[in-house]
Write a protein that holds these residues in place. Structure first.
Motif, short mmCIF file in Angstrom:
data_model
loop_
_atom_site.label_atom_id
_atom_site.label_comp_id
_atom_site.label_asym_id
_atom_site.label_seq_id
_atom_site.Cartn_x
_atom_site.Cartn_y
_atom_site.Cartn_z
N LEU A 81 40.83 28.75 40.74
CA LEU A 81 41.54 29.47 39.69
C LEU A 81 42.54 30.47 40.22
CD1 LEU A 81 38.48 30.15 37.35
CD2 LEU A 81 40.06 28.20 37.31
N ALA A 82 42.20 31.23 41.25
CA ALA A 82 43.11 32.25 41.78
C ALA A 82 42.62 32.71 43.15
CB ALA A 82 43.21 33.45 40.82
N VAL A 83 43.55 33.20 43.96
CA VAL A 83 43.23 33.77 45.26
C VAL A 83 43.52 35.26 45.21
CG1 VAL A 83 43.72 33.72 47.73
CG2 VAL A 83 43.84 31.60 46.41
N LEU A 84 42.51 36.07 45.55
CA LEU A 84 42.65 37.52 45.53
C LEU A 84 42.69 38.05 46.96
CD1 LEU A 84 40.15 38.58 42.70
CD2 LEU A 84 42.55 37.90 42.50
N TYR A 85 43.64 38.92 47.23
CA TYR A 85 43.78 39.50 48.56
C TYR A 85 43.30 40.94 48.54
CZ TYR A 85 46.58 35.42 49.77
OH TYR A 85 47.00 34.13 50.01
N PHE A 86 42.11 41.18 49.13
CA PHE A 86 41.58 42.52 49.28
C PHE A 86 41.90 43.02 50.68
CE2 PHE A 86 38.99 40.64 45.94
CZ PHE A 86 38.97 41.66 44.99
N GLU A 87 41.59 44.29 50.93
CA GLU A 87 41.95 44.86 52.23
C GLU A 87 41.25 44.15 53.37
OE1 GLU A 87 42.04 49.22 54.52
OE2 GLU A 87 41.26 49.04 52.47
N TYR A 88 39.97 43.81 53.20
CA TYR A 88 39.21 43.20 54.29
C TYR A 88 38.74 41.78 53.98
CZ TYR A 88 39.12 47.95 56.13
OH TYR A 88 39.50 49.17 56.60
N ALA A 89 39.17 41.21 52.90
CA ALA A 89 38.71 39.87 52.56
C ALA A 89 39.69 39.18 51.63
CB ALA A 89 37.32 39.92 51.91
N ARG A 123 43.97 20.47 34.37
CA ARG A 123 45.07 21.00 33.55
C ARG A 123 44.85 20.65 32.09
NH1 ARG A 123 50.31 19.35 36.18
NH2 ARG A 123 49.86 21.20 37.43
N PRO A 124 45.09 21.54 31.13
CA PRO A 124 45.66 22.89 31.29
C PRO A 124 44.60 23.98 31.18
CG PRO A 124 45.90 22.20 29.03
CD PRO A 124 45.07 21.15 29.72
N ARG A 125 43.51 23.86 31.89
CA ARG A 125 42.37 24.75 31.71
C ARG A 125 42.35 25.94 32.65
NH1 ARG A 125 37.23 21.23 32.32
NH2 ARG A 125 36.26 23.24 31.83
N ARG A 126 43.24 25.97 33.66
CA ARG A 126 43.14 27.02 34.68
C ARG A 126 43.27 28.42 34.08
NH1 ARG A 126 45.78 30.38 38.24
NH2 ARG A 126 47.80 30.03 37.26
N VAL A 127 44.32 28.64 33.29
CA VAL A 127 44.54 29.98 32.73
C VAL A 127 43.41 30.40 31.79
CG1 VAL A 127 46.06 31.39 31.31
CG2 VAL A 127 47.04 29.90 33.08
#
Length: 238
Positions: A170-178, A210-214
């Motif tokens: 669904l999404a990629v999150l960029y945290f400080e250490y991960a 598709r189109p279920r991601r959002v």
């Protein structure tokens, strides 16, 4: 508000709000009726802006090449430099390269004074720690998110247990250490977050969602919010 100002504001909303954007959200920001909003969208389309969507579904700005480029202020230039510098540090190699290319392209369109401000920005980004590198190609995961394509992953949890998962990324999150991948896990039939550095192998599948991601992502985020609210209430009671 004059119609020309309203159309300019509408274009800016398309550039900044998450898309597809509901007509009701756009109308609320502009403080106009839905009828007026639909006429304004038709006016932008007639002027050459490519806007995809329809009433009840939402609208997405595909291209706004008909609108002249806007000059950036010094503060906007600084914000741009800082943001793209952070992407160069946190992103995978492909994303970092894209950030460098984007900054170069944008800088080339600025006047000489603004170009100097990009090169000699007051605020800088420095990172002395090196984040753990992923053994898989994160660009493949990002592409699967965009294409709404299922993935098969081999995942090792914190206790060293390895499992095979079929997921909807669904999404990629960029945290400080991960770097965290939000996904719907078909094995657990529930939402899960995966540390990208713990993914040992990834393989795109033919299955599409598709189109279920959002909708799935919105549901996951809402569930996380409720979980945080519950914890907050528990702390308050204690």
């Amino acid at each position: 508000m004059a119609k020309s100002d309203r159309l300019f504001r509408l274009m800016q909303l398309f550039r900044t709000l998450p898309q597809p954007t509901k007509a009701s959200v756009l109308a609320e920001h502009l403080e106009v009726s839905l009828r007026t909003l639909y006429r304004d969208i038709d006016a932008l389309r007639a002027a050459g802006a490519k806007i995809d969507g329809e009433a009840g579904v939402g609208y997405t700005l595909i291209e706004d090449f008909a609108m002249p480029p806007q000059n950036l202020t010094r503060l906007e230039t600084e914000a741009l430099s800082i943001g793209l510098a952070e992407v160069q540090y946190r992103g995978d190699p492909q994303l970092a390269a894209a950030a460098r290319d984007a900054l170069g392209k944008i800088t080339a369109t600025l006047d000489e004074g603004r170009q100097r401000e990009v090169l000699h920005a007051v605020s800088q980004v420095y990172r002395f720690s090196v984040h753990e590198a992923s053994t898989v190609d994160i660009s493949m995961i990002r592409e699967a998110c965009w294409e709404e394509r299922a993935l098969h992953i081999e995942y090792e949890d914190r206790k060293g247990r390895v499992s095979q998962r079929r997921i909807f990324p669904l999404a990629v999150l960029y945290f400080e250490y991960a770097v965290i991948l939000l996904a719907h896990c078909q094995l657990r039939d529930d939402y899960r977050s995966f540390h990208v550095t713990h993914i040992r192998n990834v393989e795109p599948l033919d299955e599409r969602f598709r189109p279920r991601r959002v909708p799935l992502l919105n549901e996951y985020v809402e569930a996380l919010r409720r979980r945080l609210d519950d914890r907050s209430e528990e702390l308050t009671i204690l």
